[in-house]
Design a protein around this motif. Structure first.
Motif, PDB file in Angstrom:
ATOM      1  N   SER A  11       1.762   2.579 -13.087  1.00  0.00           N
ATOM      2  CA  SER A  11       0.597   2.981 -12.294  1.00  0.00           C
ATOM      3  C   SER A  11      -0.196   1.759 -11.849  1.00  0.00           C
ATOM      4  O   SER A  11      -0.047   0.672 -12.390  1.00  0.00           O
ATOM      5  CB  SER A  11      -0.290   3.922 -13.106  1.00  0.00           C
ATOM      6  N   PRO A  55       0.017  -0.021  -8.988  1.00  0.00           N
ATOM      7  CA  PRO A  55       0.881  -1.129  -8.545  1.00  0.00           C
ATOM      8  C   PRO A  55       0.158  -2.033  -7.556  1.00  0.00           C
ATOM      9  O   PRO A  55      -0.685  -1.594  -6.772  1.00  0.00           O
ATOM     10  CB  PRO A  55       2.048  -0.402  -7.877  1.00  0.00           C
ATOM     11  N   HIS A  94       1.596   5.598  -5.491  1.00  0.00           N
ATOM     12  CA  HIS A  94       2.733   4.680  -5.520  1.00  0.00           C
ATOM     13  C   HIS A  94       3.138   4.306  -4.095  1.00  0.00           C
ATOM     14  O   HIS A  94       2.815   5.022  -3.131  1.00  0.00           O
ATOM     15  CB  HIS A  94       3.942   5.317  -6.208  1.00  0.00           C
ATOM     16  N   SER A 113       2.987  -4.192 -11.644  1.00  0.00           N
ATOM     17  CA  SER A 113       2.071  -3.270 -12.328  1.00  0.00           C
ATOM     18  C   SER A 113       1.968  -3.689 -13.783  1.00  0.00           C
ATOM     19  O   SER A 113       2.981  -3.920 -14.443  1.00  0.00           O
ATOM     20  CB  SER A 113       2.585  -1.828 -12.237  1.00  0.00           C
TER      21      SER A 113
END
Length: 495
Positions: free
Chosen positions: A304, A306, A210, A298
């Motif tokens: 998840s 991104p 992230h 995302s």
């Protein structure tokens, strides 16, 4: 689609007994027969518009409307059309134009066309703000007054536009966004900021998958001040090996600055999605006191994988506003006001004036240490550099600090020994090849400049503030920033 045509002579579009405001609608794009229809006719009647004398391609009609929000559309030779140069939205009847009428609007005044300005008006509400250019015998040096209603009309229209457009519209057709890994050494990170000509970069944590924060010029300022602190545990050698993650975690007590409400600046990443409204993006920037927010998308429900799309800034949002209202600026009465007449800038206090916030300025011979301390302690993004007569010479901004990354200049100078003049000269030498400093460093405006003129200048890339100066002498009178403009335009919100 909208029903049958109305009597061509009808122009009273409201229920008898209500407050009515004479409102002129103008279609200036030609045609043989032009009709007007809108929410004020229930979309069931067509009002014939008449060609203006001497301007056969310009059609007009005057309707008496009730105060409030209205939608309308034009029927040109059997085809339904809207005016792209006026406010418009997508509604039940396709794309329609909109207008908001304040309750205390005044009666109609004539529209005058000249050979120099044919078709000047698209649609206009004939109230006080349409006649601000008339002096009525008042000296041109006296700022025209504007009512609180006119201010709210402007804010409403801008707020409506920002609410109906998204961050996706800020994305350029092509470009690049630089992100840094949190395990990158701090020294290397600031070299990258300098080499890329940027002052902020999002941080990527590979282990977490992230984006976790940003690294900015403010971090470099704090690091340099910490290096100059003899009691600091941070050494120059550690700077060579310290990762961004180690700096953010181990030195968190330095970057935790107390805000005006006694809270702490949030450490979590402030970001926006591509489909967030422009208003939400602007409010995030203002409320969190940041210069930019990453636009991250995302496609996964859990966020998840991104994708970093863009770095949104107030400058980009302001450019959207200026572009949208370019041909209908008369619908925003506040734009023609001189900035000296509206409360949106920070001004140098007058002699004997009490209760005003101190205005930060420095001389050229002040130390770089003084400048950095002022930037941090006064919580400002820049400091005007003036001579003994307070005339503007230059400006020192937080982003200027990245020039010290070139050739490890930060390791060879003392913050107390280097003057601001020397620091600025170092920055000019470092960037001369890129042409950044060819007269574009210090942007100025006059107290008499209109808000519209100021907004257009601030919408230029890289311009975050204008120094307000006295004509001729360039004596500093104040400073106006992007944040100032948006706080004023969005004044009805908790900022």
């Amino acid at each position: 689609m909208f029903g049958s045509s109305a009597d061509p002579g009808q122009n009273n579009c409201a229920v008898a007994g209500t407050v009515l405001i004479p409102t002129r609608f103008v279609w200036r794009y030609g045609g043989r027969r032009v009709f007007l229809s809108g929410s004020f006719t229930g979309w069931s009647e067509h009002i014939l518009m008449s060609p203006m004398e001497g301007y056969p391609t310009v059609f007009q009609v005057i309707c008496n409307l009730t105060p409030g929000y209205h939608q309308f559309k034009f029927n040109v030779d059997g085809e339904w059309r809207h005016d792209e140069h006026q406010d418009f939205v997508s509604g039940s009847y396709g794309i329609v134009n909109t207008v908001f009428l304040a309750r205390d609007s005044e009666p109609l005044v004539p529209v005058v066309f000249t050979t120099e300005t044919p078709g000047r008006f698209n649609m206009e509400v004939d109230d006080t703000f349409m006649r601000m250019g008339i002096s009525d015998g008042i000296s041109s040096e006296v700022a025209p007054t504007i009512s609180a209603t006119d201010i709210e009309v402007s804010r409403h229209r801008i707020s409506l536009f920002l609410s109906q457009h998204t961050a996706y519209e800020l994305l350029p057709e092509s470009g690049k966004v630089v992100a840094l890994d949190v395990n990158l050494p701090v020294k290397q990170a600031f070299h990258i900021l300098y080499e890329q000509g940027i002052s902020v970069a999002p941080l990527w944590d590979f282990c977490k998958g992230h984006f976790v924060g940003v690294l900015s010029a403010s971090d470099f300022i704090l690091i340099l001040r910490e290096l100059g602190n003899h009691g600091s545990n941070l050494t120059e050698e550690e700077l060579e090996t310290h990762t961004i993650l180690a700096w953010k975690d181990g030195k968190s007590h330095i970057i935790r600055q107390i805000d005006g409400d006694g809270g702490l600046y949030p450490r979590q990443l402030i970001y926006a999605g591509p489909y967030d409204s422009l208003k939400d993006v602007a409010l995030k920037i203002l409320q969190n006191k940041v210069s930019t927010v990453p636009v991250i998308h995302s496609s996964s429900p859990d966020g998840s994988y991104p994708q970093l799309l863009h770095l949104a800034s107030l400058s980009g949002i302001l450019k959207c506003i200026c572009r949208h209202f370019k041909h209908s600026s008369s619908s925003l009465p506040i734009l023609q006001q001189p900035i000296c007449s509206i409360p949106l800038a920070t001004w140098v206090p007058r002699i004997g004036e009490s209760g005003s916030r101190a205005f930060a300025m420095l001389r050229q011979n002040a130390s770089l240490s003084d400048a950095l301390s002022l930037l941090v302690q006064a919580d400002v993004s820049s400091v005007p550099i003036v001579d003994d007569g307070h005339s503007l010479i230059d400006i020192y901004s937080r982003s200027d600090i990245t020039s010290l990354a070139k050739d490890r200049a930060y390791a060879q100078i003392g913050l107390d020994e280097m003057s601001i003049h020397q620091a600025l000269q170092l920055g000019q030498d470092a960037n001369s090849s890129s042409g950044i400093f060819n007269g574009q460093r210090c942007q100025m405006c006059l107290p008499s400049d209109t808000l519209h003129k100021v907004m257009e200048r601030l919408a230029n890339p890289g311009v975050r503030r204008l120094v307000i100066v006295e004509a001729g002498s360039k004596r500093v009178k104040g400073i106006i920033t992007l944040s100032d403009v948006f706080r004023f335009l969005l004044g009805g919100w908790q900022l």
